[in-house]
Design a protein around this motif. Structure first.
Motif, short mmCIF file in Angstrom:
data_model
loop_
_atom_site.label_atom_id
_atom_site.label_comp_id
_atom_site.label_asym_id
_atom_site.label_seq_id
_atom_site.Cartn_x
_atom_site.Cartn_y
_atom_site.Cartn_z
N GLN B 30 0.84 -1.19 0.00
CA GLN B 30 0.00 0.00 0.00
C GLN B 30 0.88 1.24 0.00
OE1 GLN B 30 -2.64 -0.51 3.48
NE2 GLN B 30 -4.29 -0.21 2.01
N ALA B 32 1.39 4.97 1.14
CA ALA B 32 0.90 5.78 2.25
C ALA B 32 1.62 7.13 2.26
CB ALA B 32 1.12 5.06 3.58
N THR B 47 -3.51 6.06 3.94
CA THR B 47 -3.60 5.14 2.80
C THR B 47 -5.01 5.24 2.23
OG1 THR B 47 -4.46 3.24 4.03
CG2 THR B 47 -2.07 3.57 4.05
N ARG B 67 5.99 10.06 0.90
CA ARG B 67 5.20 8.90 0.47
C ARG B 67 6.05 7.66 0.62
NH1 ARG B 67 4.84 8.83 -4.42
NH2 ARG B 67 2.97 7.60 -4.69
N SER B 87 -0.22 -0.05 -6.06
CA SER B 87 -0.52 -1.06 -5.05
C SER B 87 -0.48 -2.41 -5.72
CB SER B 87 -1.89 -0.83 -4.43
OG SER B 87 -2.88 -1.02 -5.40
#
Lengths: 384, 89
Positions: B30, B32, B47, B67, B87
């Motif tokens: 993921q 984030a 996220t 990030r 992702s």
């Protein structure tokens, strides 16, 4: 949305497919490329990439789904741990549904065992901190994307002096199975689509043996559909230009050297097993990661006596050939009938990154005038 | 577990459960974006699923707005500053 729109742009995709078609035609031969990562398998099925490629370019699905490659005997060991008095067994969600020889962790939970789903090994450690009267075991699976998180957790447990916590390590390395696949006689591969996120940790250099020793290229790729399509084009372009090397399509995330801090921590916390059993691939030397001596007291395999039994896959299950890329999911006799995501027989049907689950979810949805690749599944079920 | 142990056959192996995308099958990554630095190895990061706690032990430096790519609760690499929502899958 930046980095989504441009990597899902239909016009760019069509243009890339045209270039792939021309490159393959110029070589006048077939190409068989294996995507290593389960995330790529998911992308390929979800976006119908197989159907877009010209006939000479075939994709085969490799062993990169960490849930899929866990042998049943290791699940039985986890079930044994969950049955111990005072033990709380924690696990990622998908592992809860993976069948052992007689049941799953979900079955064990329903039967009264303290089995809990976590999103991170750090969450499991937090349970141990909150509940000092329980011994919390984390059922650790995964490649070098996940083992760093387990390593951080073990380091944290040591720093905090938490002793009611241990890890049942089933972590594996990605490079040894690639070598095993390349030395297997049944697959005649022409290239690999390399794993994107594993490579953020280990970098691209560990793959260099593939062009050096086996004379086939590897292109590390991202997970958007155009990432995968561009990686296929890069593989074909290497053939077109007479090159054979490791290339990086996923430069916006992957550095050639990887994450050196993570590599250093993995070296400190884990040690390489002499051999480890993989579902479908058998025993692969130096592929498993055990917990290193300085962290021995946090190793479930040393704190508990485990059955350690080897369990044969059910006769109907053909996850092995699927994981080796020699059988397509729909060619398995129980695919879509006895084996579905609701009632998986094999691991490939459990995780969404498993080739069977990905094909079941997306690959069946084809236009009506195309040949039905899944005659065993009725049209009604295919439309669900 | 060792290679010399006898192999025994499996019996019934059905695991009823809902069809679902994997909650985490440990290879789910993921992206984030850091919204708060909590301490030298912990941040709060946003996220697609909301704000969550992320361990940043494996990154050299981290600041609000950075990030990162997160696997199993741990950031395994930093990412370019553009809002790229990669992702897997």
């Amino acid at each position: 949305m930046k980095f989504v729109d441009e990597f899902r742009d239909p016009a760019a995709g069509r243009a890339a497919i045209e270039r792939i078609t021309a490159l393959a035609a110029a070589q006048d031969r077939g190409f068989k490329f294996m995507e290593v990562c389960g995330g790529h398998t998911h992308t390929i099925y979800r976006h119908g990439i197989e159907q877009l490629l010209p006939a000479p370019v075939e994709l085969v699905h490799g062993p990169g789904c960490p849930v899929c490659v866990i042998p049943m005997g290791r699940v039985d060991d986890a079930l044994h741990l969950a049955a111990q008095p005072g033990v709380t067994l924690t696990s990622f969600g998908d592992m809860m549904r993976v069948p052992g020889s007689t049941s799953t962790l979900l079955d064990a939970k329903a039967g009264g065992a303290d089995v809990r789903m976590v999103y991170s090994p750090l969450d499991a450690l937090a349970v141990a901190e909150r509940e000092p009267d329980r011994h919390v075991v984390f059922f650790a699976v995964g490649f070098e994307t996940t083992s760093p998180s387990t390593a951080v957790t073990l380091q944290r447990a040591r720093a905090l002096g938490i002793d009611n916590f241990s890890v049942f390590s089933n972590h594996v390395r990605i490079v040894p199975p690639l070598r095993a696949i390349l030395t297997a006689p049944e697959l005649d591969l022409d290239g690999f689509i390399g794993p994107g996120h594993v490579s953020t940790v280990i970098g691209n250099r560990p793959y260099q043996f593939i062009p050096d020793e086996f004379s086939i290229p590897l292109v590390t790729a991202g997970f958007e559909p155009l990432d995968v399509i561009q990686a296929i084009e890069m593989l074909l372009r290497q053939y077109d230009e007479g090159r054979c090397r490791v290339e990086n399509q996923y430069t916006r995330v992957v550095r050639d050297e990887g994450n050196l801090r993570a590599q250093q921590l993995l070296e400190e916390v884990f040690t390489t097993r002499d051999t480890f059993e993989w579902r479908g691939l058998g025993w692969i030397p130096h592929s498993g990661m055990a917990i290193a001596e300085p962290y021995a007291d946090l190793d479930s395999e040393r704190r508990f006596t485990l059955p350690g039994a080897r369990v044969e896959d059910p006769p109907a299950c053909e996850c092995g050939p699927v994981l080796r890329g020699v059988l397509k999911p729909w060619e398995c006799g129980v695919f879509g009938t006895a084996c579905t995501p609701e009632t998986p027989i094999g691991t490939c049907m459990v995780s969404s990154e498993g080739a069977c689950a990905a094909y079941y979810e997306f690959g069946r949805l084809r236009v009506a005038d195309e040949p039905d690749p899944l005659p065993l599944v009725s049209a009604d079920r295919a439309r669900r | 577990m060792n290679a010399d142990r006898p192999v025994r056959p499996a019996v019934s192996v059905a695991a009823p459960g809902p069809a679902q995308v994997c909650v985490t099958c440990s290879d789910d990554g993921q992206v984030a974006q850091v919204v708060e630095v909590v301490d030298d190895h912990t941040v709060r990061a946003r996220t697609s699923a909301g704000v969550q706690t992320v361990d940043t032990t494996l990154l050299a430096t981290v600041a609000v707005g950075d990030r990162v790519l997160v696997h199993a609760g741990t950031a395994i690499t930093d990412l370019p500053p553009d809002p790229a929502p990669e992702s897997s899958p």
